[in-house]
Enzyme design. Sequence first.
Site, short mmCIF file in Angstrom:
data_model
loop_
_atom_site.label_atom_id
_atom_site.label_comp_id
_atom_site.label_asym_id
_atom_site.label_seq_id
_atom_site.Cartn_x
_atom_site.Cartn_y
_atom_site.Cartn_z
N GLY A 294 0.76 -1.24 0.00
CA GLY A 294 0.00 0.00 0.00
C GLY A 294 0.79 1.29 0.00
O GLY A 294 0.22 2.35 -0.23
N GLU B 222 4.14 -6.34 2.04
CA GLU B 222 3.82 -6.79 0.67
C GLU B 222 3.81 -5.63 -0.32
O GLU B 222 2.76 -5.30 -0.88
CB GLU B 222 2.44 -7.47 0.67
CG GLU B 222 2.30 -8.61 1.63
CD GLU B 222 0.86 -9.08 1.77
OE1 GLU B 222 -0.07 -8.39 1.30
OE2 GLU B 222 0.65 -10.15 2.35
N PRO B 223 4.93 -5.00 -0.55
CA PRO B 223 4.93 -3.85 -1.45
C PRO B 223 4.84 -4.27 -2.91
O PRO B 223 5.45 -5.24 -3.33
CB PRO B 223 6.30 -3.21 -1.17
CG PRO B 223 7.16 -4.35 -0.76
CD PRO B 223 6.28 -5.34 -0.06
N ARG C 154 3.48 -1.49 -5.71
CA ARG C 154 3.69 -0.21 -6.37
C ARG C 154 4.99 0.46 -5.95
O ARG C 154 5.71 1.01 -6.79
CB ARG C 154 2.51 0.71 -6.02
CG ARG C 154 2.42 1.96 -6.84
CD ARG C 154 1.34 2.89 -6.29
NE ARG C 154 0.11 2.24 -5.96
CZ ARG C 154 -0.96 2.17 -6.77
NH1 ARG C 154 -0.93 2.73 -7.95
NH2 ARG C 154 -2.06 1.57 -6.37
N ARG D 186 -4.90 2.53 -16.38
CA ARG D 186 -5.08 3.32 -15.16
C ARG D 186 -5.74 4.69 -15.40
O ARG D 186 -6.63 5.07 -14.65
CB ARG D 186 -3.76 3.49 -14.41
CG ARG D 186 -3.11 2.16 -14.00
CD ARG D 186 -1.98 2.31 -13.01
NE ARG D 186 -2.47 2.65 -11.70
CZ ARG D 186 -2.41 3.84 -11.15
NH1 ARG D 186 -1.84 4.84 -11.80
NH2 ARG D 186 -2.92 4.07 -9.96
N CYS E 144 -11.43 1.83 -29.85
CA CYS E 144 -12.73 2.44 -30.15
C CYS E 144 -13.57 2.64 -28.90
O CYS E 144 -14.58 1.96 -28.69
CB CYS E 144 -13.47 1.59 -31.17
SG CYS E 144 -12.61 1.65 -32.72
N1 LLP Z 1 -1.15 -6.96 -0.58
C1 LLP Z 1 -2.46 -7.10 -0.85
C2 LLP Z 1 -3.25 -8.04 -0.07
C3 LLP Z 1 -3.04 -6.36 -1.89
O1 LLP Z 1 -4.33 -6.49 -2.15
C4 LLP Z 1 -2.23 -5.47 -2.66
C5 LLP Z 1 -2.80 -4.70 -3.76
C6 LLP Z 1 -0.88 -5.36 -2.33
C7 LLP Z 1 -0.36 -6.13 -1.29
C8 LLP Z 1 0.06 -4.45 -3.06
O2 LLP Z 1 -0.33 -3.14 -2.91
P1 LLP Z 1 0.65 -1.95 -3.36
O3 LLP Z 1 1.87 -2.00 -2.49
O4 LLP Z 1 0.98 -2.15 -4.78
O5 LLP Z 1 -0.16 -0.73 -3.11
N2 LLP Z 1 -4.73 -1.65 -9.83
C9 LLP Z 1 -4.67 -0.62 -8.81
C10 LLP Z 1 -4.04 -1.15 -7.54
C11 LLP Z 1 -4.73 -2.37 -6.96
C12 LLP Z 1 -4.06 -2.88 -5.72
C13 LLP Z 1 -4.63 -4.17 -5.28
N3 LLP Z 1 -4.02 -4.75 -4.13
C14 LLP Z 1 -3.93 0.57 -9.38
O6 LLP Z 1 -3.54 0.55 -10.54
O7 LLP Z 1 -3.77 1.57 -8.70
#
Ligand code: LLP
Length: 403
Positions: free
Chosen positions: A225, A259-260, A262, A298, A328
Site C-alpha cells: 500500500g 507486501e509492497p 507499487r 489506469r 474504439c
Molecule cells: N497486498 C495485498 C493483499 C493487496 O491487495 C495489494 C494490492 C498489495 C499487497 C500491493 O499493494 P501496493 O503496495 O501495490 O499498493 N490496480 C490498482 C491497484 C490495486 C491494488 C490491489 N491490491 C492501481 O492501478 O492503482
Amino acid sequence: MINFKELATKYKTPLYVYDFDYMSAQYNELKDAFRARKSILAYAVKANSNLSVVRHFAKLGAGADCVSIGEVRRAFLAGIPAYKIIFSGVGKNDDEIREAIQKEILYINVESEAELGRVELIAKELNAVSRISIRVNPNIDPQTHPYISTGLHDNKFGVDLESAKRMYIKANNSAFLDPVGIHFHIGSQLTELKPIYESAEIVADLVRSLANIKIELKFFDIGGGLGVVYKDEVTIKPYDYSQAILGTLKGLDLTVICEPGRFLTANAGYFLTKVLYEKQNGEKKFVVVDGAMNDLIRPSLYNAYHRIEAITNSAKETRKVDIVGPVCESGDFLAKNYELPELEHNDLLVVHSAGAYGFGMGSNYNTRGRSAEIAVESGVDRMIRKRETFEDLIAPELEFLEK
Ligand code: LLP
C-alpha cells in the site's frame, strides 16, 4: 539516464521499459527500514508479474505475495523459495488451495470463515497441515481512491475482529491447520500514515489477546500500500512507516512481513508510445498515439494521472491536448487537458510511473497484441517479454474455427 529514443527505435512502440536498478534501490531502502526486526518483503506479484521482474526481486531476497495459483507458480518459476510465498485473495478455489498446500508455501492467507472450512477440509484430504494467516479487516478508512481501498467493512476483503478471533480458536483446535500469521491490508497508494498505524495497533492488540489464550503467532503481515509520487503527492517515508509499525509491536516476537507492489515498481517503469497524428474537433485538440487503454488502463479506470514527457525536436510552445489511443472507446485516453508542445508523426511520448499495474492490467481488446517489455540494468537493455503477434492472439481459437 535511459535513452528512450534508442529503445523505441530498437524495440518499436508501444513498449514498456523497466529500470531494474531503481527497483533494487527501492527494495533495499524498504528492507533496510525494517532492519531492527526480522522481516520479509513479499513482493506483490500482481503489480508487475513479468517473470524477470519477479526473478530480480528473488535475487534480492524477496518473498512473494500472490493472489492466484498462477502467481504462486510464477513465484516458484522465478526462484522465490516456498517458505517466503504467501497466497491471499477472497476467492480461492479448491484446486488452488490444494496446490498451495502441496507446495508447502509459507501460509495461505484466509479471508472468510467459509474459506477456513475449505482449507481445513482439503488439508484433511491431503493428510497435511496447512499453515494459515487470517486477513483482518480493521474497518479503517485509508483515505485513498475508493476502487483501491480495502480496509473498510464495506469492502469485500478480510474478516472483522470478532470473527478473526473465533477463526483462530477453530484453527488452533484443528489437527490440519496451523495458525502462524495475521494480516491486514487497508488499501493501495496510501499517503497517510495514521490509518496504517491505527490498523497496526488494532491488529497487534488482537495478537496480544490471542497470546493470552496461548495462540502464539509468528508473522505480522502489514500488507502493501505504500504510495508513490505520480504528480506531487507527499508520500510516506519508509523509515517513518517502519517506525510506526514497529512501535505497535512492543513486547511481541514477530517477523514483520510487508507486501509492497507499487512502491517497488511504479516509478521504475515507463510506457513508450509514438505519435501517429494530431487532430482537432472544433476547439478540442487531440494527439493520437499508438499506445492505448489496453496497454495502460489506469487513466481510463481510475482517472489516474501519469506524467507524460514529449521527446520532440519541434520544441514549440505548449497547448492543452487530450492524448488518446486507437481503441474504439471514448474512455481510451492516457491523459486529458495535458500541456504538450506541437508534435509530429513519430515523436515519442514517455509515460512515467507505469511500472506497477501497467502491463499486468493490459488486455487484447480490439485485437491488439500486448507490447514488449524491456529491462534496463547497469546501462544494458534486454528484452524480458516479446511483443504479442496476431498469431499469438488467435492461437487458442483457431483450432475451433469451422472450415
Ligand atoms: N497486498 C495485498 C493483499 C493487496 O491487495 C495489494 C494490492 C498489495 C499487497 C500491493 O499493494 P501496493 O503496495 O501495490 O499498493 N490496480 C490498482 C491497484 C490495486 C491494488 C490491489 N491490491 C492501481 O492501478 O492503482
